[in-house]
Design a protein around this motif. Structure first.
Motif, mmCIF file in Angstrom:
data_model
loop_
_atom_site.group_PDB
_atom_site.id
_atom_site.type_symbol
_atom_site.label_atom_id
_atom_site.label_comp_id
_atom_site.label_asym_id
_atom_site.label_seq_id
_atom_site.Cartn_x
_atom_site.Cartn_y
_atom_site.Cartn_z
ATOM 1 N N GLN A 47 0.838 -1.195 0.000
ATOM 2 C CA GLN A 47 0.000 0.000 0.000
ATOM 3 C C GLN A 47 0.879 1.253 0.000
ATOM 4 O O GLN A 47 1.800 1.374 0.824
ATOM 5 C CB GLN A 47 -0.926 0.020 1.221
ATOM 6 N N ILE A 48 0.591 2.161 -0.921
ATOM 7 C CA ILE A 48 1.340 3.417 -0.953
ATOM 8 C C ILE A 48 1.020 4.257 0.275
ATOM 9 O O ILE A 48 1.892 4.895 0.858
ATOM 10 C CB ILE A 48 1.002 4.200 -2.240
ATOM 11 N N VAL A 49 -0.246 4.241 0.686
ATOM 12 C CA VAL A 49 -0.702 5.038 1.827
ATOM 13 C C VAL A 49 -1.029 4.106 2.986
ATOM 14 O O VAL A 49 -1.779 3.139 2.810
ATOM 15 C CB VAL A 49 -1.947 5.869 1.457
ATOM 16 N N ASP A 50 -0.488 4.394 4.163
ATOM 17 C CA ASP A 50 -0.763 3.493 5.289
ATOM 18 C C ASP A 50 -2.076 3.864 5.989
ATOM 19 O O ASP A 50 -2.740 4.847 5.638
ATOM 20 C CB ASP A 50 0.406 3.458 6.280
ATOM 21 N N VAL A 51 -2.438 3.103 6.997
ATOM 22 C CA VAL A 51 -3.758 3.231 7.629
ATOM 23 C C VAL A 51 -3.937 4.535 8.402
ATOM 24 O O VAL A 51 -5.064 4.917 8.723
ATOM 25 C CB VAL A 51 -4.025 2.046 8.582
ATOM 26 N N SER A 52 -2.842 5.256 8.691
ATOM 27 C CA SER A 52 -2.976 6.504 9.446
ATOM 28 C C SER A 52 -3.706 7.583 8.648
ATOM 29 O O SER A 52 -4.121 8.603 9.214
ATOM 30 C CB SER A 52 -1.607 7.021 9.889
ATOM 31 N N ILE A 53 -3.901 7.373 7.345
ATOM 32 C CA ILE A 53 -4.651 8.310 6.530
ATOM 33 C C ILE A 53 -6.109 8.377 6.984
ATOM 34 O O ILE A 53 -6.833 9.320 6.684
ATOM 35 C CB ILE A 53 -4.579 7.903 5.031
ATOM 36 N N ARG A 55 -7.061 8.696 10.045
ATOM 37 C CA ARG A 55 -7.161 9.502 11.262
ATOM 38 C C ARG A 55 -7.265 10.984 10.900
ATOM 39 O O ARG A 55 -6.807 11.415 9.848
ATOM 40 C CB ARG A 55 -5.927 9.281 12.143
ATOM 41 N N TRP A 56 -7.849 11.746 11.816
ATOM 42 C CA TRP A 56 -7.959 13.190 11.614
ATOM 43 C C TRP A 56 -6.654 13.862 12.013
ATOM 44 O O TRP A 56 -6.548 14.508 13.056
ATOM 45 C CB TRP A 56 -9.140 13.740 12.408
ATOM 46 N N GLN A 57 -5.645 13.676 11.173
ATOM 47 C CA GLN A 57 -4.346 14.278 11.413
ATOM 48 C C GLN A 57 -3.651 14.513 10.078
ATOM 49 O O GLN A 57 -4.026 13.922 9.062
ATOM 50 C CB GLN A 57 -3.477 13.370 12.299
ATOM 51 N N VAL A 58 -2.675 15.394 10.100
ATOM 52 C CA VAL A 58 -1.942 15.698 8.871
ATOM 53 C C VAL A 58 -1.165 14.466 8.431
ATOM 54 O O VAL A 58 -0.448 13.852 9.232
ATOM 55 C CB VAL A 58 -0.988 16.888 9.090
ATOM 56 N N TYR A 59 -1.314 14.105 7.157
ATOM 57 C CA TYR A 59 -0.647 12.901 6.655
ATOM 58 C C TYR A 59 0.474 13.293 5.702
ATOM 59 O O TYR A 59 0.282 14.068 4.756
ATOM 60 C CB TYR A 59 -1.622 11.993 5.916
ATOM 61 N N SER A 60 1.655 12.734 5.921
ATOM 62 C CA SER A 60 2.788 12.945 5.025
ATOM 63 C C SER A 60 3.866 11.929 5.350
ATOM 64 O O SER A 60 4.204 11.727 6.516
ATOM 65 C CB SER A 60 3.346 14.367 5.180
ATOM 66 N N ASP A 61 4.372 11.257 4.323
ATOM 67 C CA ASP A 61 5.525 10.380 4.495
ATOM 68 C C ASP A 61 6.324 10.373 3.203
ATOM 69 O O ASP A 61 6.030 11.121 2.259
ATOM 70 C CB ASP A 61 5.106 8.974 4.927
ATOM 71 N N ASP A 62 7.349 9.541 3.131
ATOM 72 C CA ASP A 62 8.226 9.528 1.964
ATOM 73 C C ASP A 62 7.526 9.005 0.720
ATOM 74 O O ASP A 62 7.924 9.330 -0.403
ATOM 75 C CB ASP A 62 9.466 8.677 2.252
ATOM 76 N N GLY A 148 -7.754 11.974 6.778
ATOM 77 C CA GLY A 148 -6.381 12.429 6.581
ATOM 78 C C GLY A 148 -6.256 13.469 5.488
ATOM 79 O O GLY A 148 -5.477 14.421 5.610
ATOM 80 N N LEU A 149 -7.044 13.310 4.409
ATOM 81 C CA LEU A 149 -6.973 14.267 3.311
ATOM 82 C C LEU A 149 -7.490 15.638 3.719
ATOM 83 O O LEU A 149 -6.846 16.666 3.478
ATOM 84 C CB LEU A 149 -7.781 13.752 2.109
ATOM 85 N N LEU A 150 -8.658 15.685 4.334
ATOM 86 C CA LEU A 150 -9.241 16.960 4.738
ATOM 87 C C LEU A 150 -8.369 17.680 5.759
ATOM 88 O O LEU A 150 -8.189 18.898 5.699
ATOM 89 C CB LEU A 150 -10.650 16.743 5.292
ATOM 90 N N THR A 151 -7.829 16.921 6.706
ATOM 91 C CA THR A 151 -6.954 17.529 7.710
ATOM 92 C C THR A 151 -5.694 18.087 7.061
ATOM 93 O O THR A 151 -5.253 19.201 7.379
ATOM 94 C CB THR A 151 -6.564 16.503 8.781
ATOM 95 N N SER A 152 -5.115 17.323 6.153
ATOM 96 C CA SER A 152 -3.892 17.760 5.470
ATOM 97 C C SER A 152 -4.151 18.985 4.611
ATOM 98 O O SER A 152 -3.348 19.930 4.587
ATOM 99 C CB SER A 152 -3.335 16.622 4.611
ATOM 100 N N TRP A 153 -5.270 18.999 3.892
ATOM 101 C CA TRP A 153 -5.590 20.152 3.043
ATOM 102 C C TRP A 153 -5.854 21.395 3.886
ATOM 103 O O TRP A 153 -5.407 22.490 3.539
ATOM 104 C CB TRP A 153 -6.811 19.848 2.185
#
Length: 311
Positions: A47-53, A55-62, A148-153
Motif C-alpha cells: 500500500q502506498i498510503v498506510d492506515v494513518s490516513i 485519522r484526523w491528522q496531517v498525513y505525510s511520508d516519503d 487524513g486528506l481533509l486535515t492535510s488540506w
C-alpha cells in the motif's frame, strides 16, 4: 467569480501570470509524483498510503504527501508578484482613474487571486492523486481516506495562506522589486531557525505540547497573523500614493516598526538558537547599524555599492 467589470479587468491583467503558474505547478508537482512512484518498486509494501490516513491528522511520508510543499512557495510567490506587478506597471492608477475605489480594488484582487490559487491546488492535487492511482507499481494499492486528506488540506491551505499574506503585504509596502525579493528570500530561509524556536517553546518548554498540538498551535498563530496582515494591507492600500514610488518602503511611517521588527527578529533568532553572548551582541549591533543605513541612509549603501563596482 468574474461578476463585475473590475473582476474582468483584473483577470485579463493577470491571466498570463495565472496560466504560467498553473503550468509550472503541473509540471513540477506531477514530475515529483512520477519521481516518487519510480522509487516505490524498491519499497517493501503493498500500500502506498498506510492506515494513518484514516485519522484526523496531517498525513505525510516519503511515499505519499497529501498536500505538496510546492504550493506554499506558489502562494508566497504569487502573492508578491501579483501586487508588485500592478505597482510597477501603474495598473493601480488605471483602476483608480476608472472610477473604482481603492477598497473595491483591494478586495477584488484578493478574492480573485485566492480563488485562482485554491483552484490550482485542487486541480494539480487531483492530477497528482490520479498519477499515483494510474502509475502505481503492479500489486501496490493506493487507498485514500477523507479524514487524513481533509486535515492535510486544511493545514496546508492555512500555511499557504499565511505565506501568501507575507508576500502580498511585502509587495504592498515595498517599492523596489529586487530588494523585496531579497527580503522575502531571507525571511523564507530564516523560517528554519524559527521552527526550532517554536519547537523549543511549545514542545520542550513550559507548554509541553505533543507534535500534533504544536503543529496546530503554530498554524493557527500563522493564520491569525495572516488575517492581521491582510486587514492592515487594506488600510494601507487605501492610503497609498505615488510620492514614494521606487523607495524601499512606500509608507515612511513604517520605517520605525520595520526597523524594530528587523532588529528584534534577527537578534531573537540568534538568541533562541542558543548562540553565545558575543555572537548575540555582534548580531544585535550589526542589525542595528545595517537597518539604520538601509532605511534612513540609503545613499551610504548606494555609495558603497558604486565604490565596490569601481574596484
Amino acid at each position: 467569480m468574474l461578476t463585475t467589470q473590475l473582476d474582468r479587468l483584473i483577470w485579463r491583467r493577470h491571466r498570463k501570470l495565472f496560466a504560467t503558474m498553473a503550468v509550472l505547478a503541473v509540471l513540477i508537482c506531477v514530475s515529483m509524483t512520477f519521481a516518487t512512484i519510480s522509487g516505490l518498486r524498491y519499497v517493501d509494501t503493498t500500500q502506498i498510503v498506510d492506515v494513518s490516513i484514516r485519522r484526523w491528522q496531517v498525513y505525510s511520508d516519503d511515499q505519499f504527501v497529501a498536500y505538496t510543499t510546492f504550493f506554499h512557495f506558489m502562494f508566497l510567490g504569487i502573492g508578491a508578484a501579483f501586487m508588485n506587478q500592478d505597482l510597477k506597471d501603474n495598473f493601480n492608477q488605471f483602476l483608480f482613474s476608472s472610477g473604482f475605489s481603492r477598497k473595491q480594488v483591494y478586495w477584488a484582487k484578493l478574492r480573485i487571486v485566492l480563488a485562482v490559487l485554491v483552484g490550482i491546488v485542487i486541480v494539480v492535487t487531483g492530477l497528482q492523486y490520479l498519477t499515483y492511482w494510474v502509475a502505481a507499481p503492479a500489486g501496490m494499492g493506493f487507498q485514500l481516506a477523507w479524514p487524513g486528506l481533509l486535515t492535510s488540506w486544511a493545514y496546508g491551505l492555512m500555511m499557504s495562506f499565511g505565506l501568501f499574506s507575507i508576500g502580498w503585504f511585502a509587495a504592498l509596502i515595498m517599492g523596489q522589486t529586487g530588494t523585496m525579493i531579497l527580503t522575502l528570500l531571507g525571511f523564507t530561509i530564516s523560517l528554519a531557525g524559527l521552527d526550532t524556536i517554536y519547537d523549543n517553546m511549545l514542545h520542550g518548554g513550559p507548554f509541553h505540547l505533543n507534535g500534533s498540538q504544536r503543529d496546530w498551535t503554530i498554524i493557527l498563530t500563522l493564520l491569525i497573523f495572516a488575517i492581521v496582515l491582510v486587514i492592515w494591507g487594506a488600510y494601507l492600500y487605501n492610503r497609498s500614493s505615488l510620492e514614494h514610488n521606487g523607495e524601499y518602503l512606500l509608507f515612511p511611517g513604517l520605517k520605525l516598526p520595520v526597523y524594530i521588527v528587523f532588529v528584534v527578529y534577527v537578534t531573537g533568532l540568534s538568541l533562541f538558537n542558543q548562540a553565545d553572548f558575543n555572537t548575540v551582541l555582534i548580531t544585535f549591533v550589526v542589525t542595528v547599524v545595517f537597518g539604520y543605513i538601509w532605511l534612513w541612509r540609503p545613499r551610504i549603501g548606494e555609495a558603497w555599492h558604486q565604490w565596490r563596482q569601481h574596484q
